[in-house]
Design a protein around this motif. Structure first.
Motif, mmCIF file in Angstrom:
data_model
loop_
_atom_site.group_PDB
_atom_site.id
_atom_site.type_symbol
_atom_site.label_atom_id
_atom_site.label_comp_id
_atom_site.label_asym_id
_atom_site.label_seq_id
_atom_site.Cartn_x
_atom_site.Cartn_y
_atom_site.Cartn_z
ATOM 1 N N PHE A 54 0.839 -1.205 0.000
ATOM 2 C CA PHE A 54 0.000 0.000 0.000
ATOM 3 C C PHE A 54 0.875 1.255 0.000
ATOM 4 O O PHE A 54 0.601 2.223 -0.720
ATOM 5 N N GLU A 55 1.963 1.256 0.775
ATOM 6 C CA GLU A 55 2.856 2.418 0.842
ATOM 7 C C GLU A 55 3.544 2.644 -0.499
ATOM 8 O O GLU A 55 3.681 3.792 -0.960
ATOM 9 N N LEU A 56 3.984 1.561 -1.149
ATOM 10 C CA LEU A 56 4.654 1.691 -2.437
ATOM 11 C C LEU A 56 3.736 2.292 -3.479
ATOM 12 O O LEU A 56 4.150 3.145 -4.286
ATOM 13 N N SER A 57 2.489 1.884 -3.481
ATOM 14 C CA SER A 57 1.546 2.424 -4.465
ATOM 15 C C SER A 57 1.352 3.925 -4.268
ATOM 16 O O SER A 57 1.169 4.663 -5.249
ATOM 17 N N LYS A 58 1.430 4.399 -3.042
ATOM 18 C CA LYS A 58 1.261 5.827 -2.773
ATOM 19 C C LYS A 58 2.482 6.620 -3.240
ATOM 20 O O LYS A 58 2.360 7.755 -3.708
ATOM 21 N N SER A 59 3.646 6.030 -3.129
ATOM 22 C CA SER A 59 4.851 6.685 -3.628
ATOM 23 C C SER A 59 4.782 6.823 -5.148
ATOM 24 O O SER A 59 5.140 7.872 -5.711
ATOM 25 N N GLN A 60 4.301 5.796 -5.820
ATOM 26 C CA GLN A 60 4.170 5.855 -7.271
ATOM 27 C C GLN A 60 3.069 6.824 -7.695
ATOM 28 O O GLN A 60 3.169 7.483 -8.730
ATOM 29 N N TYR A 61 2.020 6.926 -6.882
ATOM 30 C CA TYR A 61 0.952 7.887 -7.170
ATOM 31 C C TYR A 61 1.507 9.312 -7.158
ATOM 32 O O TYR A 61 1.137 10.142 -7.994
ATOM 33 N N ASP A 62 2.429 9.595 -6.241
ATOM 34 C CA ASP A 62 3.027 10.929 -6.159
ATOM 35 C C ASP A 62 3.818 11.255 -7.426
ATOM 36 O O ASP A 62 3.930 12.418 -7.834
ATOM 37 N N LEU A 63 4.395 10.229 -8.065
ATOM 38 C CA LEU A 63 5.170 10.459 -9.289
ATOM 39 C C LEU A 63 4.266 10.759 -10.480
ATOM 40 O O LEU A 63 4.598 11.591 -11.338
ATOM 41 N N PHE A 64 3.108 10.080 -10.537
ATOM 42 C CA PHE A 64 2.190 10.261 -11.674
ATOM 43 C C PHE A 64 1.308 11.496 -11.529
ATOM 44 O O PHE A 64 0.887 12.078 -12.522
ATOM 45 N N SER A 65 0.996 11.873 -10.318
ATOM 46 C CA SER A 65 0.021 12.942 -10.095
ATOM 47 C C SER A 65 0.678 14.132 -9.417
ATOM 48 O O SER A 65 1.532 13.996 -8.543
ATOM 49 N N SER A 66 0.254 15.320 -9.847
ATOM 50 C CA SER A 66 0.753 16.548 -9.224
ATOM 51 C C SER A 66 -0.152 17.020 -8.093
ATOM 52 O O SER A 66 0.167 17.967 -7.388
ATOM 53 N N SER A 67 -1.304 16.360 -7.934
ATOM 54 C CA SER A 67 -2.241 16.752 -6.875
ATOM 55 C C SER A 67 -1.728 16.300 -5.520
ATOM 56 O O SER A 67 -0.920 15.372 -5.407
ATOM 57 N N ARG A 68 -2.224 16.947 -4.496
ATOM 58 C CA ARG A 68 -1.807 16.620 -3.144
ATOM 59 C C ARG A 68 -2.340 15.247 -2.743
ATOM 60 O O ARG A 68 -3.465 14.890 -3.040
ATOM 61 N N ARG A 69 -1.508 14.475 -2.059
ATOM 62 C CA ARG A 69 -1.888 13.118 -1.690
ATOM 63 C C ARG A 69 -3.039 13.101 -0.697
ATOM 64 O O ARG A 69 -3.957 12.302 -0.810
ATOM 65 N N GLY A 70 -3.026 13.926 0.306
ATOM 66 C CA GLY A 70 -4.039 13.905 1.346
ATOM 67 C C GLY A 70 -3.653 12.951 2.458
ATOM 68 O O GLY A 70 -2.673 12.213 2.361
ATOM 69 N N ASP A 71 -4.413 12.952 3.536
ATOM 70 C CA ASP A 71 -4.044 12.151 4.700
ATOM 71 C C ASP A 71 -4.857 10.874 4.826
ATOM 72 O O ASP A 71 -4.698 10.136 5.776
ATOM 73 N N ILE A 72 -5.748 10.563 3.861
ATOM 74 C CA ILE A 72 -6.494 9.302 3.893
ATOM 75 C C ILE A 72 -5.665 8.250 3.175
ATOM 76 O O ILE A 72 -5.476 8.312 1.963
ATOM 77 N N ILE A 119 -10.065 -3.894 4.570
ATOM 78 C CA ILE A 119 -9.215 -2.710 4.400
ATOM 79 C C ILE A 119 -8.794 -2.645 2.937
ATOM 80 O O ILE A 119 -8.164 -3.582 2.429
ATOM 81 N N TYR A 120 -9.168 -1.554 2.254
ATOM 82 C CA TYR A 120 -8.749 -1.407 0.848
ATOM 83 C C TYR A 120 -7.942 -0.123 0.677
ATOM 84 O O TYR A 120 -8.157 0.880 1.366
ATOM 85 N N ASN A 121 -7.016 -0.181 -0.267
ATOM 86 C CA ASN A 121 -6.089 0.924 -0.523
ATOM 87 C C ASN A 121 -6.842 2.095 -1.124
ATOM 88 O O ASN A 121 -7.679 1.923 -2.025
ATOM 89 N N SER A 122 -6.574 3.294 -0.629
ATOM 90 C CA SER A 122 -7.221 4.470 -1.207
ATOM 91 C C SER A 122 -6.688 4.766 -2.606
ATOM 92 O O SER A 122 -7.357 5.418 -3.406
ATOM 93 N N THR A 123 -5.480 4.269 -2.933
ATOM 94 C CA THR A 123 -4.874 4.451 -4.256
ATOM 95 C C THR A 123 -5.265 3.286 -5.161
ATOM 96 O O THR A 123 -5.257 2.123 -4.735
ATOM 97 N N SER A 124 -5.620 3.581 -6.404
ATOM 98 C CA SER A 124 -6.045 2.536 -7.338
ATOM 99 C C SER A 124 -4.869 1.658 -7.745
ATOM 100 O O SER A 124 -3.695 1.979 -7.501
ATOM 101 N N LEU A 125 -5.195 0.542 -8.439
ATOM 102 C CA LEU A 125 -4.151 -0.405 -8.841
ATOM 103 C C LEU A 125 -3.198 0.183 -9.873
ATOM 104 O O LEU A 125 -2.014 -0.186 -9.912
ATOM 105 N N ASP A 126 -3.669 1.104 -10.724
ATOM 106 C CA ASP A 126 -2.783 1.720 -11.716
ATOM 107 C C ASP A 126 -1.992 2.893 -11.136
ATOM 108 O O ASP A 126 -1.208 3.522 -11.863
ATOM 109 N N ASN A 127 -2.188 3.173 -9.862
ATOM 110 C CA ASN A 127 -1.455 4.230 -9.140
ATOM 111 C C ASN A 127 -1.685 5.630 -9.721
ATOM 112 O O ASN A 127 -0.881 6.542 -9.482
ATOM 113 N N LYS A 128 -2.785 5.803 -10.441
ATOM 114 C CA LYS A 128 -3.044 7.107 -11.067
ATOM 115 C C LYS A 128 -4.248 7.822 -10.451
ATOM 116 O O LYS A 128 -4.442 9.008 -10.696
ATOM 117 N N ARG A 129 -5.023 7.096 -9.677
ATOM 118 C CA ARG A 129 -6.240 7.681 -9.119
ATOM 119 C C ARG A 129 -6.381 7.305 -7.654
ATOM 120 O O ARG A 129 -5.715 6.381 -7.174
#
Length: 472
Positions: free
Chosen positions: A54-72, A125-135
């Motif tokens: 789950f943590e790795l997917s959030k790191s990759q989300y930060d690379l693909f997206s310029s929007s703020r990650r948020g605390d959820i 418990i499901y990851n707030s980040t999608s499987l493609d790490n873009k949403r």
């Protein structure tokens, strides 16, 4: 039947994302709750390394997206089942299908079925980040209702019952709450207990309080502080019966310890409830010349009153007049019984108080009266000790009216304490039964008037029908 709840899982202050995820997932996967991990399943992740994935997917989300990650960082679904309706294996399967339909297969999740409670329940418990790490999953308005519908559909497909929706005003409400005892009530009860031991003065009373664990602050105003108190409370602030002048009279023998019953005080404003009223006699009002306008108002008023009566009967599950009459009679009898119990207790308490005073006075003036007798009942001695001699004579006269001799002061104190407790218990029930009896009697009166009115109207209709038939 499954009750569901959607809970966003936020990052905690001064805690890394991995640590937050590990704490939440470790609790869900607890071996003792899941039978050593037997009832843990997952989608697109490994339960053993779910926090790292789950943590790795959030790191990759930060690379693909310029929007703020948020605390959820994740979402949790709690799904609870009716006891005895489902097995752990099927509950895990229901949880897996629910999570798959809810996330549409776009988010990794784990399903942990806990069996340590009487009711089997799932922690999904499901990851707030999608499987493609873009949403990211965005919670939406009334999402909990939508989730409940998805869960109900899965439960129906598995042959389980579902929760029947009810309006808020139809749900069961808690009406009985445990009584909370205030600090001042506790101090009063401890003093009541000490006074049954008949302390001779204030110093002995305070000594008993210290033995019970109270800290004493002496001075112009005596204060006490128990284990649960943050500050001292003045004894004379406890109310009537506990003030300095009250204790002075008690220790001097002028009065006995008899504090008034205490009712629970509330500082909240409560709107006064509209009481039942007697049905208005329309014919009598019209006879006094009020006119048709007042007749219409009286009819509306009567309808309101009988409606209130019917609501009261429904809330108390009273279905017929016999049951209402029975309850009204029982309530009235109990009210009379409690009233008599309180009166008898108060009468005996007063008798004991007077008798204790005579016993104390007799003991204090015994030596003076012996000296008076040895002096040959001298008038000069009498005038010098008039008060003591009169008190002694009054005590002897009171003792002469007793049957079976003079009781011991210890026995009187014990009887006094028992009667005081009996009076307090009866008074607590007396307050509630008094209001209940009033409502039952008024409901019975309203219903009898209403039914009698209906009978009279029916008889009048039959008379008019007979007259019309005769005229034809």
């Amino acid at each position: 039947m499954a009750a569901t709840r959607l809970i966003p899982m936020h990052t905690q202050k001064n805690c890394s994302i991995r640590k937050c995820l590990k704490d939440r997932t470790d609790y869900a996967k607890n071996d003792e709750k899941t039978n050593q991990g037997e009832f843990v399943s997952s989608y697109e992740c490994d339960p053993k390394t779910v926090d790292k994935e789950f943590e790795l997917s959030k790191s990759q989300y930060d690379l693909f997206s310029s929007s703020r990650r948020g605390d959820i960082i994740a979402y949790q679904i709690r799904q609870s089942f009716k006891p005895g309706e489902i097995t752990p294996e099927e509950a895990n399967q229901v949880g897996y299908e629910t999570a798959m339909r809810w996330t549409k297969g776009n988010h990794a999740f784990i399903v942990a079925t806990h069996i340590d409670k009487a009711h089997i329940h799932n922690h999904i418990i499901y990851n707030s980040t999608s499987l493609d790490n873009k949403r990211k999953f965005h919670n939406f308005f009334l999402s909990s209702i939508a989730l409940q519908k998805v869960s109900d559909l899965v439960c129906l497909e598995h042959g389980l019952s579902v929760i029947k929706p009810r309006r808020y005003d139809e749900r069961e409400k808690r009406t009985v709450y445990p009584n909370r005892k205030s600090i001042r009530d506790k101090i009063r009860e401890d003093i009541d207990l000490i006074m049954t031991k008949n302390p001779k003065d204030m110093n002995e009373l305070l000594k008993f309080l210290e033995e019970m664990g109270y800290e004493i602050r002496r001075g112009k105003h005596i204060g006490v502080k128990g284990e649960e108190q943050k500050s001292y409370i003045r004894i004379d602030s406890l109310g009537t019966g506990y003030r300095d002048k009250d204790f002075e009279k008690i220790f001097s023998g002028e009065e006995s310890f008899n504090p008034p019953p205490r009712e629970k005080q509330s500082h909240r404003y409560e709107k006064p409830e509209k009481k039942f009223d007697m049905l208005i006699d329309i014919q009598e009002i019209i006879a006094k010349g009020k006119g048709p306008g007042y007749e219409r108002w009286a009819k509306v008023h009567n309808i309101k009153q009988i409606s209130q009566t019917l609501i009261y009967l429904r809330d108390h599950d009273i279905r017929d007049m016999d049951e209402l009459a029975k309850r009204a009679g029982e309530s009235s009898a109990r009210f009379t019984e409690l009233s008599q119990t309180i009166k008898d207790a108060e009468k005996r308490l007063a008798e004991i108080a007077v008798l204790k005073t005579h016993i104390i006075n007799y003991s204090k003036t015994k030596d003076v009266y012996v000296a008076y007798r040895k002096a040959g009942y001298s008038k000069q001695f009498f005038e010098a000790h008039r008060e003591e001699i009169l008190l002694h004579k009054a005590a002897k006269e009171a003792f002469g009216q007793l049957e079976g001799g003079v009781p011991k002061l210890k026995d009187l104190n014990q009887e006094y304490a028992e009667l005081l407790q009996k009076k307090k218990d009866a008074y607590a029930e007396y307050r509630s039964i008094k209001e209940e009896n009033k409502k039952l009697q008024m409901a019975k009166h309203n219903l009898e008037r209403f039914l009698n009115q209906q009978d009279e109207e029916q008889k009048e209709k039959e008379k008019q029908h007979n007259r019309s038939g005769q005229s034809l």
